[in-house]
Design a protein around this motif. Structure first.
Motif, PDB file in Angstrom:
ATOM      1  N   LEU A  43       0.609  -1.373   0.117  1.00 58.35           N
ATOM      2  CA  LEU A  43       0.069   0.077  -0.173  1.00 58.35           C
ATOM      3  C   LEU A  43       0.889   1.277  -0.021  1.00 58.35           C
ATOM      4  N   ARG A  44       2.026   1.315   0.511  1.00 58.04           N
ATOM      5  CA  ARG A  44       3.081   2.403   0.762  1.00 58.04           C
ATOM      6  C   ARG A  44       3.445   3.109  -0.732  1.00 58.04           C
ATOM      7  N   VAL A  45       3.445   1.716  -1.832  1.00 60.90           N
ATOM      8  CA  VAL A  45       3.704   2.018  -3.032  1.00 60.90           C
ATOM      9  C   VAL A  45       2.479   2.329  -3.767  1.00 60.90           C
ATOM     10  N   MET A  46       1.187   1.498  -3.677  1.00 60.31           N
ATOM     11  CA  MET A  46       0.336   1.689  -4.658  1.00 60.31           C
ATOM     12  C   MET A  46      -0.530   2.885  -4.418  1.00 60.31           C
ATOM     13  N   LYS A  47      -0.698   3.436  -3.227  1.00 61.10           N
ATOM     14  CA  LYS A  47      -1.566   4.538  -2.854  1.00 61.10           C
ATOM     15  C   LYS A  47      -0.903   5.732  -3.456  1.00 61.10           C
ATOM     16  N   PRO A  48       0.349   6.098  -3.315  1.00 63.91           N
ATOM     17  CA  PRO A  48       0.956   7.463  -3.868  1.00 63.91           C
ATOM     18  C   PRO A  48       0.833   7.354  -5.538  1.00 63.91           C
ATOM     19  N   GLN A  49       1.082   5.983  -6.130  1.00 66.66           N
ATOM     20  CA  GLN A  49       0.971   5.831  -7.683  1.00 66.66           C
ATOM     21  C   GLN A  49      -0.563   5.897  -8.159  1.00 66.66           C
ATOM     22  N   GLY A  50      -1.498   5.657  -7.233  1.00 56.89           N
ATOM     23  CA  GLY A  50      -2.792   5.778  -7.692  1.00 56.89           C
ATOM     24  C   GLY A  50      -3.604   4.504  -8.186  1.00 56.89           C
ATOM     25  N   HIS A  51      -2.749   3.535  -8.212  1.00 55.86           N
ATOM     26  CA  HIS A  51      -3.264   2.096  -8.640  1.00 55.86           C
ATOM     27  C   HIS A  51      -2.903   0.820  -8.181  1.00 55.86           C
ATOM     28  N   GLY A  52      -3.311  -0.158  -8.191  1.00 51.47           N
ATOM     29  CA  GLY A  52      -2.677  -1.622  -8.006  1.00 51.47           C
ATOM     30  C   GLY A  52      -4.066  -2.245  -7.373  1.00 51.47           C
ATOM     31  N   GLN A  53      -3.611  -3.622  -7.297  1.00 44.31           N
ATOM     32  CA  GLN A  53      -4.458  -4.751  -6.825  1.00 44.31           C
ATOM     33  C   GLN A  53      -3.880  -5.756  -6.043  1.00 44.31           C
ATOM     34  N   ILE A  54      -4.506  -5.674  -4.857  1.00 50.45           N
ATOM     35  CA  ILE A  54      -4.153  -6.781  -3.960  1.00 50.45           C
ATOM     36  C   ILE A  54      -5.282  -7.983  -3.858  1.00 50.45           C
ATOM     37  N   VAL A  55      -4.873  -9.272  -3.660  1.00 48.37           N
ATOM     38  CA  VAL A  55      -5.634 -10.348  -3.518  1.00 48.37           C
ATOM     39  C   VAL A  55      -5.119 -11.195  -2.557  1.00 48.37           C
ATOM     40  N   MET A  56      -6.028 -11.551  -1.464  1.00 51.47           N
ATOM     41  CA  MET A  56      -5.578 -12.242  -0.443  1.00 51.47           C
ATOM     42  C   MET A  56      -6.182 -13.824  -0.700  1.00 51.47           C
ATOM     43  N   THR A  57      -5.416 -14.647  -0.361  1.00 51.73           N
ATOM     44  CA  THR A  57      -6.170 -16.070  -0.414  1.00 51.73           C
ATOM     45  C   THR A  57      -6.584 -16.280   0.791  1.00 51.73           C
ATOM     46  N   SER A  58      -7.891 -16.366   0.850  1.00 52.36           N
ATOM     47  CA  SER A  58      -8.793 -16.845   1.943  1.00 52.36           C
ATOM     48  C   SER A  58      -9.072 -18.215   1.808  1.00 52.36           C
ATOM     49  N   SER A  59     -10.299 -18.454   2.491  1.00 51.37           N
ATOM     50  CA  SER A  59     -11.109 -19.879   2.428  1.00 51.37           C
ATOM     51  C   SER A  59     -12.576 -19.745   2.634  1.00 51.37           C
ATOM     52  N   VAL A  60     -13.232 -21.118   2.204  1.00 46.68           N
ATOM     53  CA  VAL A  60     -14.528 -21.035   2.638  1.00 46.68           C
ATOM     54  C   VAL A  60     -14.760 -21.222   4.085  1.00 46.68           C
ATOM     55  N   ALA A  61     -13.560 -21.664   4.551  1.00 47.65           N
ATOM     56  CA  ALA A  61     -13.578 -21.993   5.816  1.00 47.65           C
ATOM     57  C   ALA A  61     -14.016 -20.678   7.015  1.00 47.65           C
ATOM     58  N   ALA A  62     -13.733 -19.371   6.304  1.00 46.73           N
ATOM     59  CA  ALA A  62     -14.092 -18.267   6.804  1.00 46.73           C
ATOM     60  C   ALA A  62     -15.367 -17.891   7.095  1.00 46.73           C
ATOM     61  N   MET A  63     -16.245 -18.566   6.114  1.00 49.61           N
ATOM     62  CA  MET A  63     -17.740 -18.310   6.271  1.00 49.61           C
ATOM     63  C   MET A  63     -18.660 -19.432   6.427  1.00 49.61           C
ATOM     64  N   ARG A  64     -18.193 -20.735   6.665  1.00 49.21           N
ATOM     65  CA  ARG A  64     -18.933 -21.895   6.781  1.00 49.21           C
ATOM     66  C   ARG A  64     -18.216 -22.789   7.939  1.00 49.21           C
ATOM     67  N   PRO A  65     -19.248 -23.518   8.656  1.00 47.87           N
ATOM     68  CA  PRO A  65     -18.698 -24.417   9.558  1.00 47.87           C
ATOM     69  C   PRO A  65     -17.546 -25.141   9.276  1.00 47.87           C
ATOM     70  N   CYS A  66     -16.421 -25.302  10.040  1.00 48.43           N
ATOM     71  CA  CYS A  66     -15.411 -26.227   9.718  1.00 48.43           C
ATOM     72  C   CYS A  66     -14.729 -26.937  10.791  1.00 48.43           C
ATOM     73  N   PRO A  67     -15.486 -28.071  11.256  1.00 44.57           N
ATOM     74  CA  PRO A  67     -15.078 -28.903  12.349  1.00 44.57           C
ATOM     75  C   PRO A  67     -13.605 -29.420  12.390  1.00 44.57           C
ATOM     76  N   LYS A  68     -13.132 -29.227  13.325  1.00 44.61           N
ATOM     77  CA  LYS A  68     -11.581 -29.563  13.816  1.00 44.61           C
ATOM     78  C   LYS A  68     -10.695 -28.625  13.307  1.00 44.61           C
ATOM     79  N   ALA A  69     -11.065 -27.591  12.682  1.00 46.06           N
ATOM     80  CA  ALA A  69     -10.262 -26.546  12.082  1.00 46.06           C
ATOM     81  C   ALA A  69     -10.758 -25.014  12.414  1.00 46.06           C
ATOM     82  N   ALA A  70     -10.977 -24.917  13.748  1.00 43.56           N
ATOM     83  CA  ALA A  70     -11.717 -23.829  14.294  1.00 43.56           C
ATOM     84  C   ALA A  70     -10.596 -22.572  14.203  1.00 43.56           C
TER      85      ALA A  70
END
Length: 276
Positions: free
Chosen positions: A138-165
């Protein structure tokens, strides 16, 4: 009016050309699984890629691709991140996109049996690591006025996931970070979004240190539901969708399920009976 319409057409053409250009991209966790496939796809598409990982042998193998360089380090270590980010800018000559992909889990364990040090490792890698790399991008992208950030998350963030709390909680934290930053970055020209896959068929599942392993399996054993999983190429394609989206769009999140998924929690390894 005609002139105004022509201007609009020109703007649309410029946006299309911008979305098709070769990008300068950082990928964390790029030596295996989703990250490795993504680096290969990006290189094949002509993008310039700097990637990080801990496996030095895998780093050397991928770095042989044209326009690609790898660097060994720990995403949770601020000094490593600072060094690698400087290396990335020097190699890339600028920065158009960051894919914060590095992550780990704590295996499939009952909540009460999880050692505290595994909690620390999962949150440090999945949340602190994403924070450190995104902060620098962000310290590079914000001053230049463009950029794309992608974070690899998981469906586990939004659905029940037994034994992986704890893993699920770390990915929920990633989702919250993305949503908060989307509001913070409004009007800056910088975009951020997440890709949320279900179970993905990678070596992650057979390695206790990475987090997919479970005691019922035994180290290195094959999963009985392997062919029900997403391919790492599927997830890499989803990430590419965000990286190459039109200037007029700003994707918040992609949720990826295998073709026959029913939208339920991941199968329990101990109870699943089908064998391929």
């Amino acid at each position: 009016m005609v002139g105004r319409h022509l201007c609009c057409v020109c703007c649309l053409l410029c946006c299309a050309m911008a979305s098709a250009k070769h990008l300068r991209i950082i990928v964390t966790g790029g030596t295996s699984g989703i990250g490795k496939v993504l680096v290969q796809q990006l290189a094949a598409s002509g993008h310039r890629v700097f990637f990080t990982g801990r496996n030095k042998e895998a780093l050397q193998g991928l770095a042989s691709c044209e326009g690609v360089r790898g660097s060994s380090g720990d995403v949770t270590n601020e000094a490593d991140v600072e060094r690698q980010f400087s290396e990335a800018l020097e190699f890339l000559g600028g920065l158009d996109a960051l894919v914060a992909n590095a992550g780990c889990g704590a295996g499939r364990q009952n909540f009460e049996d999880l050692p505290a040090e595994q909690f620390d490792r999962v949150f440090s890698t999945n949340v602190r690591g994403a924070f450190l790399w995104t902060q620098r991008a962000l310290r590079v992208m914000k001053p230049q006025g463009h950029g794309q950030i992608v974070m690899t998350s998981s469906v586990a963030a939004m659905r029940p996931c037994p034994k992986a709390a704890i893993y699920a909680a770390s990915k929920a934290a990633v989702q919250a970070m993305v949503l908060s930053l989307r509001a913070e970055l409004k009007g800056s020209g910088v975009k951020i979004g997440s890709v949320n896959p279900g179970a993905v068929a990678t070596e992650w599942w057979g390695d206790e240190g990475r987090g997919g392993w479970t005691k019922e399996m035994g180290p290195g054993s094959a999963l009985p539901f392997w062919n029900d999983m997403l391919r790492p190429e599927d997830v890499a394609d989803g990430i590419m969708t965000l990286l190459t989206q039109a200037a007029s769009s700003n994707i918040e999140s992609l949720v990826l399920d295998p073709a026959d998924a029913g939208g339920v929690a991941p199968p329990d390894v101990a109870k699943r009976q089908r064998v391929d």
